[in-house]
Scaffold this motif. Structure first.
Motif, PDB file in Angstrom:
ATOM      1  N   GLN A  21     -30.113  40.606   6.487  1.00 48.05           N
ATOM      2  CA  GLN A  21     -29.591  40.960   5.169  1.00 48.05           C
ATOM      3  C   GLN A  21     -30.024  42.378   4.805  1.00 48.05           C
ATOM      4  OE1 GLN A  21     -30.972  38.472   1.943  1.00 48.05           O
ATOM      5  NE2 GLN A  21     -29.769  39.548   0.403  1.00 48.05           N
ATOM      6  N   ALA A  22     -31.310  42.664   4.965  1.00 50.05           N
ATOM      7  CA  ALA A  22     -31.807  44.014   4.675  1.00 50.05           C
ATOM      8  C   ALA A  22     -31.192  45.028   5.626  1.00 50.05           C
ATOM      9  CB  ALA A  22     -33.329  44.045   4.777  1.00 50.05           C
ATOM     10  N   GLY A  23     -31.070  44.656   6.914  1.00 49.80           N
ATOM     11  CA  GLY A  23     -30.485  45.552   7.902  1.00 49.80           C
ATOM     12  C   GLY A  23     -29.008  45.805   7.693  1.00 49.80           C
ATOM     13  N   PHE A  24     -28.349  44.937   6.945  1.00 49.57           N
ATOM     14  CA  PHE A  24     -26.940  45.112   6.575  1.00 49.57           C
ATOM     15  C   PHE A  24     -26.830  45.947   5.298  1.00 49.57           C
ATOM     16  CE2 PHE A  24     -22.909  44.125   4.722  1.00 49.57           C
ATOM     17  CZ  PHE A  24     -22.058  43.709   5.733  1.00 49.57           C
TER      18      PHE A  24
ATOM     19  N   HIS B   2     -22.700  40.192   4.489  1.00 51.23           N
ATOM     20  CA  HIS B   2     -23.781  39.620   5.294  1.00 51.23           C
ATOM     21  C   HIS B   2     -23.602  38.119   5.467  1.00 51.23           C
ATOM     22  CE1 HIS B   2     -27.729  38.230   6.523  1.00 51.23           C
ATOM     23  NE2 HIS B   2     -27.823  37.530   5.417  1.00 51.23           N
ATOM     24  N   SER B   3     -23.261  37.410   4.397  1.00 48.89           N
ATOM     25  CA  SER B   3     -23.128  35.954   4.487  1.00 48.89           C
ATOM     26  C   SER B   3     -21.966  35.564   5.408  1.00 48.89           C
ATOM     27  CB  SER B   3     -22.941  35.343   3.099  1.00 48.89           C
ATOM     28  OG  SER B   3     -21.792  35.870   2.459  1.00 48.89           O
ATOM     29  N   LYS B   4     -20.866  36.324   5.370  1.00 44.35           N
ATOM     30  CA  LYS B   4     -19.749  36.053   6.282  1.00 44.35           C
ATOM     31  C   LYS B   4     -20.185  36.279   7.728  1.00 44.35           C
ATOM     32  CE  LYS B   4     -15.980  37.276   3.107  1.00 44.35           C
ATOM     33  NZ  LYS B   4     -14.867  38.230   2.849  1.00 44.35           N
ATOM     34  N   LEU B   5     -20.947  37.346   7.942  1.00 44.36           N
ATOM     35  CA  LEU B   5     -21.385  37.667   9.294  1.00 44.36           C
ATOM     36  C   LEU B   5     -22.367  36.630   9.818  1.00 44.36           C
ATOM     37  CD1 LEU B   5     -20.704  39.902  11.289  1.00 44.36           C
ATOM     38  CD2 LEU B   5     -22.750  41.122  10.532  1.00 44.36           C
ATOM     39  N   GLU B   6     -23.175  36.050   8.914  1.00 46.07           N
ATOM     40  CA  GLU B   6     -24.095  34.993   9.336  1.00 46.07           C
ATOM     41  C   GLU B   6     -23.321  33.753   9.779  1.00 46.07           C
ATOM     42  OE1 GLU B   6     -27.788  34.787   9.449  1.00 46.07           O
ATOM     43  OE2 GLU B   6     -27.166  36.880   9.725  1.00 46.07           O
ATOM     44  N   LEU B   7     -22.223  33.440   9.102  1.00 47.68           N
ATOM     45  CA  LEU B   7     -21.381  32.313   9.520  1.00 47.68           C
ATOM     46  C   LEU B   7     -20.776  32.600  10.889  1.00 47.68           C
ATOM     47  CD1 LEU B   7     -20.041  29.590   8.862  1.00 47.68           C
ATOM     48  CD2 LEU B   7     -18.180  30.870   7.783  1.00 47.68           C
ATOM     49  N   PHE B   8     -20.299  33.819  11.092  1.00 41.71           N
ATOM     50  CA  PHE B   8     -19.763  34.209  12.396  1.00 41.71           C
ATOM     51  C   PHE B   8     -20.830  34.093  13.470  1.00 41.71           C
ATOM     52  CE2 PHE B   8     -19.403  37.500  15.646  1.00 41.71           C
ATOM     53  CZ  PHE B   8     -18.161  37.193  16.202  1.00 41.71           C
ATOM     54  N   ARG B   9     -22.046  34.516  13.155  1.00 40.44           N
ATOM     55  CA  ARG B   9     -23.129  34.488  14.129  1.00 40.44           C
ATOM     56  C   ARG B   9     -23.412  33.055  14.596  1.00 40.44           C
ATOM     57  NH1 ARG B   9     -27.479  37.860  15.337  1.00 40.44           N
ATOM     58  NH2 ARG B   9     -29.340  36.784  16.092  1.00 40.44           N
TER      59      ARG B   9
ATOM     60  N   LEU C 141     -14.184  48.050  10.401  1.00 36.12           N
ATOM     61  CA  LEU C 141     -14.215  46.893   9.518  1.00 36.12           C
ATOM     62  C   LEU C 141     -14.685  47.319   8.132  1.00 36.12           C
ATOM     63  CD1 LEU C 141     -15.980  44.364  11.918  1.00 36.12           C
ATOM     64  CD2 LEU C 141     -13.557  44.398  11.317  1.00 36.12           C
ATOM     65  N   ALA C 142     -14.014  46.826   7.113  1.00 37.53           N
ATOM     66  CA  ALA C 142     -14.484  47.045   5.747  1.00 37.53           C
ATOM     67  C   ALA C 142     -15.728  46.191   5.523  1.00 37.53           C
ATOM     68  CB  ALA C 142     -13.388  46.668   4.752  1.00 37.53           C
ATOM     69  N   LEU C 143     -16.759  46.786   4.955  1.00 42.15           N
ATOM     70  CA  LEU C 143     -18.028  46.101   4.739  1.00 42.15           C
ATOM     71  C   LEU C 143     -18.372  46.104   3.259  1.00 42.15           C
ATOM     72  CD1 LEU C 143     -20.140  47.736   7.618  1.00 42.15           C
ATOM     73  CD2 LEU C 143     -18.745  45.660   7.719  1.00 42.15           C
ATOM     74  N   GLN C 144     -19.073  45.050   2.826  1.00 46.33           N
ATOM     75  CA  GLN C 144     -19.512  44.999   1.443  1.00 46.33           C
ATOM     76  C   GLN C 144     -20.808  44.215   1.336  1.00 46.33           C
ATOM     77  OE1 GLN C 144     -16.583  42.919  -0.935  1.00 46.33           O
ATOM     78  NE2 GLN C 144     -17.036  40.933  -0.013  1.00 46.33           N
TER      79      GLN C 144
ATOM     80  N   ILE D 249     -25.468  45.121  13.926  1.00 47.95           N
ATOM     81  CA  ILE D 249     -24.519  45.925  14.702  1.00 47.95           C
ATOM     82  C   ILE D 249     -23.958  45.114  15.864  1.00 47.95           C
ATOM     83  CG2 ILE D 249     -24.284  47.934  16.209  1.00 47.95           C
ATOM     84  CD1 ILE D 249     -24.409  48.597  13.238  1.00 47.95           C
ATOM     85  N   THR D 250     -24.826  44.379  16.553  1.00 49.13           N
ATOM     86  CA  THR D 250     -24.382  43.531  17.665  1.00 49.13           C
ATOM     87  C   THR D 250     -23.361  42.505  17.192  1.00 49.13           C
ATOM     88  OG1 THR D 250     -26.477  43.793  18.837  1.00 49.13           O
ATOM     89  CG2 THR D 250     -25.126  41.887  19.426  1.00 49.13           C
ATOM     90  N   ASP D 251     -23.636  41.874  16.044  1.00 43.90           N
ATOM     91  CA  ASP D 251     -22.712  40.867  15.507  1.00 43.90           C
ATOM     92  C   ASP D 251     -21.382  41.490  15.106  1.00 43.90           C
ATOM     93  OD1 ASP D 251     -24.582  38.885  15.891  1.00 43.90           O
ATOM     94  OD2 ASP D 251     -25.323  38.928  13.827  1.00 43.90           O
ATOM     95  N   LEU D 252     -21.415  42.690  14.526  1.00 44.02           N
ATOM     96  CA  LEU D 252     -20.173  43.366  14.126  1.00 44.02           C
ATOM     97  C   LEU D 252     -19.329  43.735  15.344  1.00 44.02           C
ATOM     98  CD1 LEU D 252     -21.477  45.668  11.248  1.00 44.02           C
ATOM     99  CD2 LEU D 252     -19.891  43.748  11.012  1.00 44.02           C
ATOM    100  N   LEU D 253     -19.971  44.163  16.407  1.00 48.96           N
ATOM    101  CA  LEU D 253     -19.245  44.478  17.637  1.00 48.96           C
ATOM    102  C   LEU D 253     -18.614  43.216  18.234  1.00 48.96           C
ATOM    103  CD1 LEU D 253     -21.717  47.025  19.286  1.00 48.96           C
ATOM    104  CD2 LEU D 253     -19.488  47.530  18.252  1.00 48.96           C
ATOM    105  N   ARG D 254     -19.334  42.102  18.201  1.00 48.75           N
ATOM    106  CA  ARG D 254     -18.796  40.835  18.671  1.00 48.75           C
ATOM    107  C   ARG D 254     -17.611  40.402  17.819  1.00 48.75           C
ATOM    108  NH1 ARG D 254     -22.317  36.662  17.791  1.00 48.75           N
ATOM    109  NH2 ARG D 254     -20.928  35.316  19.004  1.00 48.75           N
ATOM    110  N   LEU D 255     -17.728  40.604  16.508  1.00 50.21           N
ATOM    111  CA  LEU D 255     -16.642  40.246  15.603  1.00 50.21           C
ATOM    112  C   LEU D 255     -15.404  41.092  15.893  1.00 50.21           C
ATOM    113  CD1 LEU D 255     -15.418  38.798  13.183  1.00 50.21           C
ATOM    114  CD2 LEU D 255     -16.624  40.404  11.680  1.00 50.21           C
ATOM    115  N   GLN D 256     -15.595  42.394  16.107  1.00 53.05           N
ATOM    116  CA  GLN D 256     -14.461  43.254  16.436  1.00 53.05           C
ATOM    117  C   GLN D 256     -13.780  42.798  17.721  1.00 53.05           C
ATOM    118  OE1 GLN D 256     -16.462  47.161  16.214  1.00 53.05           O
ATOM    119  NE2 GLN D 256     -14.954  47.711  14.658  1.00 53.05           N
TER     120      GLN D 256
END
Length: 278
Positions: A193-196, A17-24, A141-144, A243-250
């Motif tokens: 965070q909760a949604g992740f 989640h924290s990595k994805l927030e930086l990407f966002r 993507l591997a998620l944790q 989900i939107t952020d993960l798709l953008r990251l991909q």
């Protein structure tokens, strides 16, 4: 679920989640730090150090003495004897995080406040702290994530349903505070965070986990504590945004395009608080 050190968890390349927030916030920052690795992990701030100490004192009190040491007072390190005394202290506390007596006092007050809060203490009465959860789907993507606290059997407050509890240290829980927790929850993406976390944990366990609680404790006098449950609507919104952020990251990974700031022209107008502005 995996029991591992925090260092091992953060060394894993899986998306958190924290990595994805930086990407966002800015994809180029994610690229430079986690892919190109041209930017080091930020230095630990005092606020982060105290927050980490509070987490340990509240969630893993038996480990606190093994991880933290109080900085000795009254040692003049300019003198020969002072240098020797401090060297002995360091030798006796190799690998520990050193904190001052005032900081230690705040941490102990926070831990006591959480322990005496009826809802917070109920949430932390049973369960396990600091668990890592990781999935590595084929072709994806591997998620944790790493839960502060997880209770698989639930409690009275959760109606017997399993739940995640997350400890947050805050400056103030007053409703009129500049960063009051309800606003901070969305400003800092806690709903994401909760949604992740919850869907990931549900996938690993094979059974639904719906409840995400925040235990917020003030870092200063009077060390107030409040417990919040994130609504199903807020969690669902956080999941959709994740989900939107993960798709953008991909897409960024596929195209090897990592945007910085938008290139559009911006206009600055007079703010309402500025004299004469309407």
């Amino acid at each position: 679920m995996i029991s591992e050190t925090n260092e091992t968890y953060h060394a894993n390349d899986a998306i958190s989640h924290s990595k994805l927030e930086l990407f966002r916030r800015r994809p180029i920052s994610y690229y430079r730090r986690f892919i190109a690795r041209t930017v080091a992990r930020p230095e630990t701030t005092e606020a982060f150090r105290i927050g980490s100490a509070a987490h340990c004192a509240v969630l893993e009190p038996d480990e606190f003495r093994n991880r933290y040491a109080q900085r000795p007072e009254g040692i003049d390190r300019r003198t020969k004897d002072g240098k020797a005394a401090f060297a002995q202290f360091e030798a006796e506390n190799v690998g520990k995080v050193v904190i001052g007596s005032d900081e230690l006092g705040d941490v102990r007050e926070m831990a006591a406040a959480v322990a005496h809060h009826p809802l917070a203490s109920q949430l932390l009465a049973a369960g396990k702290p600091e668990l890592s959860w990781r999935v590595e789907p084929k072709g994806g993507l591997a998620l944790q994530c790493r839960t502060d606290w997880f209770n698989p059997t639930g409690c009275e407050l959760s109606g017997g349903r399993p739940y995640v509890a997350d400890l947050k240290t805050v400056e103030s829980l007053d409703s009129d505070a500049f960063r009051n927790f309800e606003r901070a929850c969305f400003n800092f993406g806690y709903h994401r965070q909760a949604g992740f976390y919850l869907p990931l944990i549900t996938e690993i366990l094979g059974s639904p986990v719906f409840d995400f609680y925040f235990i917020a404790v003030e870092k200063v006098e009077p060390y107030g504590v409040a417990v919040y449950r994130l609504s199903d609507e807020a969690t669902a919104r956080g999941h959709d945004e994740t989900i939107t952020d993960l798709l953008r990251l991909q897409a960024c990974i596929k195209d090897q395009q990592w945007p910085n700031l938008p290139n559009d022209l911006r206009e600055i107008g007079l703010p309402k608080w500025y004299g004469g502005a309407e």
